[in-house]
Design an enzyme around this catalytic site. Structure first.
Site, PDB file in Angstrom:
ATOM      1  N   CYS A 232       0.882  -1.183   0.000  1.00  0.00           N
ATOM      2  CA  CYS A 232       0.000   0.000   0.000  1.00  0.00           C
ATOM      3  C   CYS A 232       0.912   1.223   0.000  1.00  0.00           C
ATOM      4  CB  CYS A 232      -0.910   0.014   1.219  1.00  0.00           C
ATOM      5  SG  CYS A 232      -1.803  -1.532   1.514  1.00  0.00           S
ATOM      6  N   ALA A 233       1.711   1.352  -1.041  1.00  0.00           N
ATOM      7  CA  ALA A 233       2.845   2.292  -1.043  1.00  0.00           C
ATOM      8  C   ALA A 233       2.435   3.759  -1.047  1.00  0.00           C
ATOM      9  CB  ALA A 233       3.751   2.006  -2.243  1.00  0.00           C
ATOM     10  N   GLY A 236       4.831   6.869  -1.360  1.00  0.00           N
ATOM     11  CA  GLY A 236       6.121   6.216  -1.177  1.00  0.00           C
ATOM     12  C   GLY A 236       7.067   6.680  -0.099  1.00  0.00           C
ATOM     13  N   GLY A 237       6.577   7.358   0.944  1.00  0.00           N
ATOM     14  CA  GLY A 237       7.478   7.784   2.021  1.00  0.00           C
ATOM     15  C   GLY A 237       8.238   6.618   2.633  1.00  0.00           C
ATOM     16  N   LYS A 238       7.519   5.543   2.930  1.00  0.00           N
ATOM     17  CA  LYS A 238       8.153   4.374   3.557  1.00  0.00           C
ATOM     18  C   LYS A 238       8.943   3.559   2.529  1.00  0.00           C
ATOM     19  CE  LYS A 238       4.547   4.277   7.073  1.00  0.00           C
ATOM     20  NZ  LYS A 238       3.662   5.272   6.460  1.00  0.00           N
ATOM     21  N   ASP A 256       0.117  -0.035  -5.410  1.00  0.00           N
ATOM     22  CA  ASP A 256      -0.994   0.756  -4.880  1.00  0.00           C
ATOM     23  C   ASP A 256      -2.160   0.675  -5.853  1.00  0.00           C
ATOM     24  OD1 ASP A 256      -1.123   2.864  -2.437  1.00  0.00           O
ATOM     25  OD2 ASP A 256      -2.546   3.426  -4.003  1.00  0.00           O
ATOM     26  N   ASP A 283      -4.626  -3.181 -10.285  1.00  0.00           N
ATOM     27  CA  ASP A 283      -5.853  -2.925 -11.045  1.00  0.00           C
ATOM     28  C   ASP A 283      -6.697  -4.197 -11.178  1.00  0.00           C
ATOM     29  OD1 ASP A 283      -4.070  -4.231 -12.663  1.00  0.00           O
ATOM     30  OD2 ASP A 283      -4.007  -2.694 -14.234  1.00  0.00           O
ATOM     31  N   ASP A 301       0.986  -1.183   4.868  1.00  0.00           N
ATOM     32  CA  ASP A 301       0.682   0.077   5.550  1.00  0.00           C
ATOM     33  C   ASP A 301      -0.793   0.347   5.244  1.00  0.00           C
ATOM     34  OD1 ASP A 301       0.891   2.472   6.860  1.00  0.00           O
ATOM     35  OD2 ASP A 301       1.817   3.541   5.194  1.00  0.00           O
ATOM     36  N   CYS A 354      -1.869   4.254  10.815  1.00  0.00           N
ATOM     37  CA  CYS A 354      -1.693   5.515  11.552  1.00  0.00           C
ATOM     38  C   CYS A 354      -2.973   5.793  12.345  1.00  0.00           C
ATOM     39  CB  CYS A 354      -1.323   6.673  10.626  1.00  0.00           C
ATOM     40  SG  CYS A 354      -2.457   6.943   9.267  1.00  0.00           S
TER      41      CYS A 354
END
Length: 404
Positions: A232-233, A236-238, A256, A283, A301, A354
């Site tokens: 679940c990018a 893309g922070g992680k 994603d 998709d 995530d 989060c």
């Protein structure tokens, strides 16, 4: 402090879009800050901080101003007058403020502040949910902290620099930072500043990422050369953090359901000097099935309520609905069940959110481990982060290992 008409009008326009047109606060603020090139950093700071503050305390200010949604412009000016009065700002003699009952505002504030749903400005149902899941004492502290302005935290991109050199580089651009103990890649801004204009940012030396969020990639226990899936990018922070921990070696498959987010990741990866990422849009079920049993590490995530990051997204509490929470829990269960199949025997997976709600976190992990899909996994460890204890965003992460 003197109020400037054009800045106040910008604030009112922004609030109208957020409250009445359901636009996202961060996007609205970005648009407002581009409105006039002559505005300096103080002007821009006033607009951003005032909009966020009034969004954060919408329920309290509306109650004091005695206005109800949908808010017309007169209502918004009344709420603005409440904000200014409580800040001790003298109201100019503009027509919008002619009938402002300044003395009553302070008395009303003191009276309403005795009740948490007004004091912390939250919908009844979120308050009830917080008490139910965290208990009265922890929830009271957590929701109070979620109304504090979040610090700006940077994550050093170790593919291009180190903490010390980044500090010196930012110092040369008049931005002071400090190290945060126990967060190996984090630097905290001592004063807020627009870091995106710095040469250091343009050169890919850092990303803006909260300290709690930075713990997730570390928790996945990656090594250079591994095959890692970030399922679940998003933007893309992680993913980028994982790439730096892997020293650009091995393969990261960033997936994603939104192609637009992966396009942003592509741009960020280029700036960061990251070249071991492959992007895949989910998709259909095909991209997932192709990776069954292939991943050394899997990061989920998961989509969530976001109740751990209200400091950054104060408008989320007004957009959230009880049915969304119930639906998102179903999505979390489905994602865990389907995506976990990508982990190879002996591999590890991290489930993260989060959110601070146990029903989205440890309850989901327990449910998964007792399901058919989770029977081959064992629980290794987890970390529950509450904002009022850490000073950073509320987060949850659990590490699971697949039997060999």
């Amino acid at each position: 402090m003197r109020l400037h008409r054009n800045l106040c009008f910008a604030v009112i326009d922004g609030l109208h879009k957020i409250f009445n047109e359901n636009e996202y606060a961060d996007k609205v603020v970005q648009q407002l800050l581009r409105r006039d090139k002559r505005w300096g950093s103080r002007d821009r700071g006033f607009i951003a901080e005032t909009v966020y503050e009034i969004v954060r305390y919408k329920r309290l200010y509306a109650e004091i101003a005695n206005v109800k949604e949908p808010f017309d412009r007169d209502n918004l000016w009344r709420m603005f007058a409440v904000w200014a009065t409580l800040k001790g700002i003298k109201l100019p003699d503009w027509k919008y403020f002619e009938t402002t009952p300044t003395r009553k505002i302070k008395g009303r504030f003191d009276e309403l502040s005795k009740t948490r749903k007004y004091k912390e400005s939250i919908p009844d149902w979120i308050d009830d949910l917080g008490i139910e899941e965290l208990g009265e004492s922890a929830w009271a502290k957590e929701i109070e902290m979620q109304n504090e302005q979040a610090d700006v935290i940077l994550r050093v991109n170790t593919l291009k620099t180190n903490k010390k050199d980044l500090q010196l580089k930012l110092q040369s651009e008049n931005i002071e930072t400090e190290v945060i103990p126990n967060y190996p890649s984090a630097l905290k801004l001592i004063e807020r500043a627009n870091v995106f204009k710095t040469e250091a940012f343009k050169n890919g030396w850092f990303e803006v990422q909260d300290a709690s969020s930075q713990l997730v990639a570390d928790f996945l226990d990656v090594k250079p050369g591994m095959k890692v899936v970030d399922a679940c990018a998003g933007a893309g922070g992680k993913t980028l953090h994982l790439a730096s921990l892997m020293e650009n070696k091995g393969q990261i498959i960033a997936m994603d359901i939104y192609e637009s987010k992966l396009k942003k990741l592509k741009i960020r990866a280029r700036r960061n000097g990251v070249h071991n990422i492959e992007l895949k849009v989910i998709d259909s079920t095909k991209p997932i099935k192709k990776l069954y049993g292939k991943a050394d590490r899997l990061l989920i995530d998961a989509p969530c309520s976001g109740l751990g990051v209200l400091r950054r997204n104060p408008d989320a509490k007004w957009k959230l609905q009880p049915e969304f929470i119930e639906n998102i829990k179903k999505v979390q269960s489905e994602v865990l069940e389907k995506y976990s199949k990508m982990v190879k025997p002996g591999g590890k997976m991290v489930y993260a959110t989060c959110s601070v709600l146990p029903s989205e976190n440890q309850d989901q992990v327990e449910k998964f481990l007792t399901s058919e899909a989770g029977k081959d996994f064992k629980f290794v460890k987890d970390k529950k982060i509450l904002a009022h204890k850490s000073g950073f965003d509320g987060f949850y992460m659990a590490q699971l290992e697949k039997n060999k």
